[in-house]
Design an enzyme around this catalytic site. Structure first.
Site, PDB file in Angstrom:
ATOM      1  N   ARG A  75       0.830  -1.207   0.000  1.00 55.95           N
ATOM      2  CA  ARG A  75       0.000   0.000   0.000  1.00 55.95           C
ATOM      3  C   ARG A  75       0.865   1.257   0.000  1.00 55.95           C
ATOM      4  NH1 ARG A  75      -3.361   2.564   4.435  1.00 55.95           N
ATOM      5  NH2 ARG A  75      -4.855   3.857   3.284  1.00 55.95           N
ATOM      6  N   HIS A  79       0.707   4.288  -2.678  1.00 56.43           N
ATOM      7  CA  HIS A  79       0.491   5.693  -2.302  1.00 56.43           C
ATOM      8  C   HIS A  79       1.639   6.562  -2.795  1.00 56.43           C
ATOM      9  CE1 HIS A  79      -2.759   5.377   1.045  1.00 56.43           C
ATOM     10  NE2 HIS A  79      -2.989   4.533   0.071  1.00 56.43           N
ATOM     11  N   ASN A 107      -3.247   8.369   5.158  1.00 56.92           N
ATOM     12  CA  ASN A 107      -2.025   7.726   5.654  1.00 56.92           C
ATOM     13  C   ASN A 107      -2.334   6.885   6.883  1.00 56.92           C
ATOM     14  OD1 ASN A 107      -2.184   8.922   8.125  1.00 56.92           O
ATOM     15  ND2 ASN A 107      -0.364  10.120   7.928  1.00 56.92           N
ATOM     16  N   HIS A 206      -5.985  -5.769  -2.929  1.00 57.01           N
ATOM     17  CA  HIS A 206      -6.823  -5.960  -1.740  1.00 57.01           C
ATOM     18  C   HIS A 206      -7.055  -7.435  -1.418  1.00 57.01           C
ATOM     19  CE1 HIS A 206      -8.537  -1.589  -1.943  1.00 57.01           C
ATOM     20  NE2 HIS A 206      -7.273  -1.638  -1.613  1.00 57.01           N
TER      21      HIS A 206
END
Ligand code: HEM
Ligand SMILES: *[C@@H]1O[C@H](CO)[C@@H](O)[C@H](O)[C@H]1NC(C)=O
Ligand SMILES: *[C@@H]1O[C@H](CO)[C@@H](O)[C@H](O)[C@H]1NC(C)=O
Ligand SMILES: *[C@@H]1O[C@H](CO)[C@@H](O)[C@H](O)[C@H]1NC(C)=O
Ligand SMILES: *[C@@H]1O[C@H](CO)[C@@H](O)[C@H](O)[C@H]1NC(C)=O
Ligand SMILES: *[C@@H]1O[C@H](CO)[C@@H](O)[C@H](O)[C@H]1NC(C)=O
Length: 340
Positions: A75, A79, A107, A206
């Site tokens: 992740r 990001h 975050n 996911h």
């Protein structure tokens, strides 16, 4: 006899040509040198030959005691790439009280910064000022997700350089939100040079990890204003989620994004999507477009997902990268180098 040998020879040469073609077309820009956006395989082969082995060694030693690390690092890499490109801006601390990317709301559950710092320290000792934080993060995410290590789940091209800017204010416009509908997701991914196949396959990230109640509880209690759950959510699953998030507003509780299978990197995410058990609205949104739905079905009942994910990760890892003389090689991943 001679003829049979010739046929075998021609066959082997064809295989070789096909293989070279496959590698070049998977990673190449057509000129056969295998680079994407200035990145290439094994960029540090001469300048820091052990860099990739060091990353892999540290990551594979940490995951057994920190099983959430694969999800955290995957992740974090995503990001990083979506905000200002894959330039390690997500790792920078705030400067002069101006909030950095890591201070933004999405975050909230990023972690693993300490692991990246540890890797950077070891690599700096071996090859000072050579290996970027952006490359370390990309490699670390791949190695963590590939645990228990048999082979790499995708290739990581290297040669990224580190950015000098990180602003919390840039996060919301660039990162998809869990409440995004299909067209917003699609537009956002397109704006990063990613297509529908990439959107669907990368959402398959996911298949590991968890989400906090606040990212989906709007679907559980009063979705249409009639005291009901989101009608596109499987009612039994909705009931389960209400039991997990009875007081969603102030809950630190997390729920698996891929129920029952969130520790293994498999294609089960696509099966649960088809059962209306996508946890986030952005997951469920992948069923709302016909072409996207077809991709979800294809990934749910074939092994195409793994190849598609590998291809899409290489594309995601090349978003707006700094190469050549742009940016810098940070000495510490949390702060830019001093200027003099
Ligand atoms: C398509 C748009 C996406 C949206 C809206 C989205 C949103 C989210 C949200 C809200 C969470 C839960 C965060 C929390 O509550 O702690 C999450 C978790 C996660 N996301 Fe995504 N995401 C998207 C795409 C991706 C992509 C492309 C990847 C990587 C390829 C990814 C990897 C992950 C992982 C591994 C987790 C679990 C993190 C953990 O367990 O700590 N996501 N995502
Ligand atoms: C994320 O942002 C919040 C709120 O600004 C802050 O309190 C928290 O420390 C940040 N998390 C990380 C991992 O930096
Ligand atoms: C999707 O969401 C955006 C932003 O919230 C909104 O402007 C748009 O109308 C929505 N599209 C659909 C098809 O619902
Ligand atoms: C997306 O791009 C990949 C190449 O990166 C291609 O194989 C795939 O067919 C494209 N998908 C769509 C829906 O255009
Ligand atoms: C549900 O939403 C409606 C419409 O926004 C509102 O009038 C109602 O008070 C809400 N019900 C609850 C229990 O929050
Ligand atoms: C995948 O499975 C679905 C049902 O789960 C089926 O309708 C569809 O035809 C299958 N697709 C492929 C490509 O096999």
């Amino acid at each position: 006899m001679m003829r049979a040998r010739n046929i075998v020879f021609v066959f082997l040469v064809s295989l070789l040509v096909l293989e070279v073609f496959r590698v070049c077309s998977a990673y190449g820009d057509g000129d056969g040198d295998g680079d994407v956006a200035g990145l290439r395989l094994n960029f540090y082969a001469e300048s820091c030959p052990n860099a990739e082995i060091i990353v892999k060694g540290i990551i594979l030693s940490r995951v057994p005691t920190n099983p959430t690390l694969p999800a955290k690092l995957l992740r974090m890499h995503f990001h990083d790439c979506f905000v200002r490109g894959c330039d390690a801006s997500v790792l920078l601390n705030a400067v002069n009280n101006v909030p950095a990317e890591k201070d933004s709301i999405p975050n909230a559950s990023l972690s693993g910064f300490d692991v990246i710092d540890d890797i950077k320290t070891v690599i700096e000792n071996k090859c000072p000022g050579v290996v970027s934080c952006a490359d370390i993060l990309a490699l670390a995410a791949r190695d963590a997700v590939s645990f228990p290590y048999i082979s790499n789940k995708w290739e990581v091209l290297t040669g990224r350089r580190d950015g000098r800017v990180s602003l919390s204010s840039e996060v919301n416009a660039n990162l998809p939100s869990p409440f995004s509908n299909f067209s917003t997701l699609w537009q956002l991914f397109s704006s990063k040079g990613l297509n529908l196949t990439d959107l669907v396959s990368l959402s398959g990230g996911h298949t590991i990890g968890v989400a906090h109640c606040a990212t989906f509880s709007n679907r559980l209690y009063n979705f249409t204003g009639k005291g009901d759950a989101d009608p596109s959510l499987n009612p039994i699953y909705a009931q389960f989620l209400r039991s997990q998030c009875p007081n969603p507003a102030n809950s630190a509780t997390t729920v698996e994004l891929d129920p029952g299978s969130s520790k293994s990197f498999d294609k089960n995410y696509f099966n649960i999507l088809l059962q209306n058990e996508g946890l986030l609205q952005s997951d469920a949104a992948l069923l709302k477009d016909g072409n996207s739905f077809q991709l979800v079905e294809r990934f749910s009942n074939s092994s195409d997902f793994f190849n598609a994910f590998a291809t899409s990760m290489v594309k995601m890892g090349a978003i707006e990268v700094l190469t050549g003389y742009a940016g810098e090689i940070r000495k510490r991943c949390s702060v830019v180098n001093p200027t003099n």
